[in-house]
Motif scaffolding. Sequence first.
Motif, PDB file in Angstrom:
ATOM      1  N   VAL A   1     -34.988   8.295  41.781  1.00 29.27           N
ATOM      2  CA  VAL A   1     -34.805   8.496  39.554  1.00 29.27           C
ATOM      3  C   VAL A   1     -35.206   9.694  39.104  1.00 29.27           C
ATOM      4  O   VAL A   1     -36.528  10.240  39.512  1.00 29.27           O
ATOM      5  CB  VAL A   1     -35.511   6.662  39.556  1.00 29.27           C
ATOM      6  N   PHE A   2     -34.654   9.848  37.758  1.00 30.32           N
ATOM      7  CA  PHE A   2     -35.015  10.943  37.293  1.00 30.32           C
ATOM      8  C   PHE A   2     -35.389  10.000  35.832  1.00 30.32           C
ATOM      9  O   PHE A   2     -34.358   9.919  35.369  1.00 30.32           O
ATOM     10  CB  PHE A   2     -34.092  11.915  37.241  1.00 30.32           C
ATOM     11  N   ASP A   3     -36.665  10.569  35.441  1.00 33.98           N
ATOM     12  CA  ASP A   3     -36.998   9.564  34.077  1.00 33.98           C
ATOM     13  C   ASP A   3     -37.378  10.745  33.053  1.00 33.98           C
ATOM     14  O   ASP A   3     -37.282  12.308  33.482  1.00 33.98           O
ATOM     15  CB  ASP A   3     -38.111   9.139  34.573  1.00 33.98           C
ATOM     16  N   ASP A   4     -38.332  10.460  32.228  1.00 40.04           N
ATOM     17  CA  ASP A   4     -38.754  12.311  30.841  1.00 40.04           C
ATOM     18  C   ASP A   4     -39.266  12.387  31.566  1.00 40.04           C
ATOM     19  O   ASP A   4     -39.746  14.121  31.191  1.00 40.04           O
ATOM     20  CB  ASP A   4     -38.846  11.706  29.891  1.00 40.04           C
ATOM     21  N   GLU A   5     -40.551  12.492  32.513  1.00 37.77           N
ATOM     22  CA  GLU A   5     -41.274  12.932  32.888  1.00 37.77           C
ATOM     23  C   GLU A   5     -41.167  13.468  34.747  1.00 37.77           C
ATOM     24  O   GLU A   5     -42.043  14.714  35.308  1.00 37.77           O
ATOM     25  CB  GLU A   5     -42.603  12.843  33.163  1.00 37.77           C
ATOM     26  N   ALA A   6     -40.743  13.309  35.511  1.00 39.19           N
ATOM     27  CA  ALA A   6     -40.362  12.930  36.806  1.00 39.19           C
ATOM     28  C   ALA A   6     -39.449  12.804  38.097  1.00 39.19           C
ATOM     29  O   ALA A   6     -38.569  11.745  37.353  1.00 39.19           O
ATOM     30  CB  ALA A   6     -41.768  12.106  37.223  1.00 39.19           C
ATOM     31  N   PHE A   7     -39.569  12.758  39.019  1.00 40.49           N
ATOM     32  CA  PHE A   7     -38.272  12.895  40.445  1.00 40.49           C
ATOM     33  C   PHE A   7     -38.795  11.416  41.166  1.00 40.49           C
ATOM     34  O   PHE A   7     -39.700  11.665  41.570  1.00 40.49           O
ATOM     35  CB  PHE A   7     -37.451  13.761  40.914  1.00 40.49           C
ATOM     36  N   GLU A   8     -38.091  10.515  41.576  1.00 37.55           N
ATOM     37  CA  GLU A   8     -39.520   9.613  42.144  1.00 37.55           C
ATOM     38  C   GLU A   8     -38.066   8.658  43.358  1.00 37.55           C
ATOM     39  O   GLU A   8     -36.665   8.424  42.657  1.00 37.55           O
ATOM     40  CB  GLU A   8     -40.443   8.429  40.907  1.00 37.55           C
ATOM     41  N   LEU A   9     -38.714   8.305  44.247  1.00 35.81           N
ATOM     42  CA  LEU A   9     -37.578   7.445  45.157  1.00 35.81           C
ATOM     43  C   LEU A   9     -38.333   5.793  45.144  1.00 35.81           C
ATOM     44  O   LEU A   9     -39.343   5.443  45.093  1.00 35.81           O
ATOM     45  CB  LEU A   9     -38.041   7.563  46.104  1.00 35.81           C
TER      46      LEU A   9
END
Length: 265
Positions: free
Chosen positions: A147-155
């Motif tokens: 997932v890519f949001d406005d601030e970070a990449f996450e699993l």
Amino acid sequence: LKAIFTFTPLAFSFQDRTMAAPAPRPWPGRPRLQPRSLCILAALGWCALDVVQHGFVGFVAAPARGAAAADQRAASQVSRRFFNFGAEEKVKEPPVVIKEDYTLAAAFSVLGILLCAVLPYLGFGIGALILILGVLFFVQAGRVRFVFDDEAFELRTKGDEADLNAPGENIVVGGKNRWAYSSFVNWEFFPKGLVEKGLPPILVYFKETQTPSKEWDVGPGSAANSEEALQKGAVPGMVHFFPCICDAQQIKAEFERRGCKKISA
């Protein structure tokens, strides 16, 4: 005073419209103020009072404390919004969820079955291991989301009814599986060159500095942060690898769009 500046021009304007004929001027040589001029003067007076009371963008006001400081900040924000001609605040984009890709899982599964069938002894052991990896990739592709949001990449992992759970803890170094874009120092796909040709790679790699530096040499980090690697242009950081069980073209586009740093070859 503001009430006087507001209603006086209106009264004069109303008087000029309702009277049939203007009264003779006692001093013919003296110009008479028109309602438009009165409105302009009233507006200037209003602005002058507002500057005295609240300050204005570009003016340095005297330091204020307590409730006065809060009122002054609120007035300053109103002034900025007014003179910014109604510009809207930036709206946050919805998170981008990378589409899953089962190509790698299918390739490993087929290769494992072929090795088991063609080479009955040594091939059976290697083929069984590759087949197990293929099954594992199938399972992970169905449950893990990048997932890519406005601030970070996450699993994240899929929860009930297709909802995504919050990022879990990293099983290697701890901490959440969430990394700010500003912490990226490099990213790549392996083998190199496959994504540019439209082919799916095997591994996705990225390196970040958000993880505490004491953990950077864990696993492959010892080689990636060695003196030899740094002399060749590497940047110190925490190394992450994961199988490419997602759309490689989409994740590459998001890395580039989010400004994640990449060392050019």
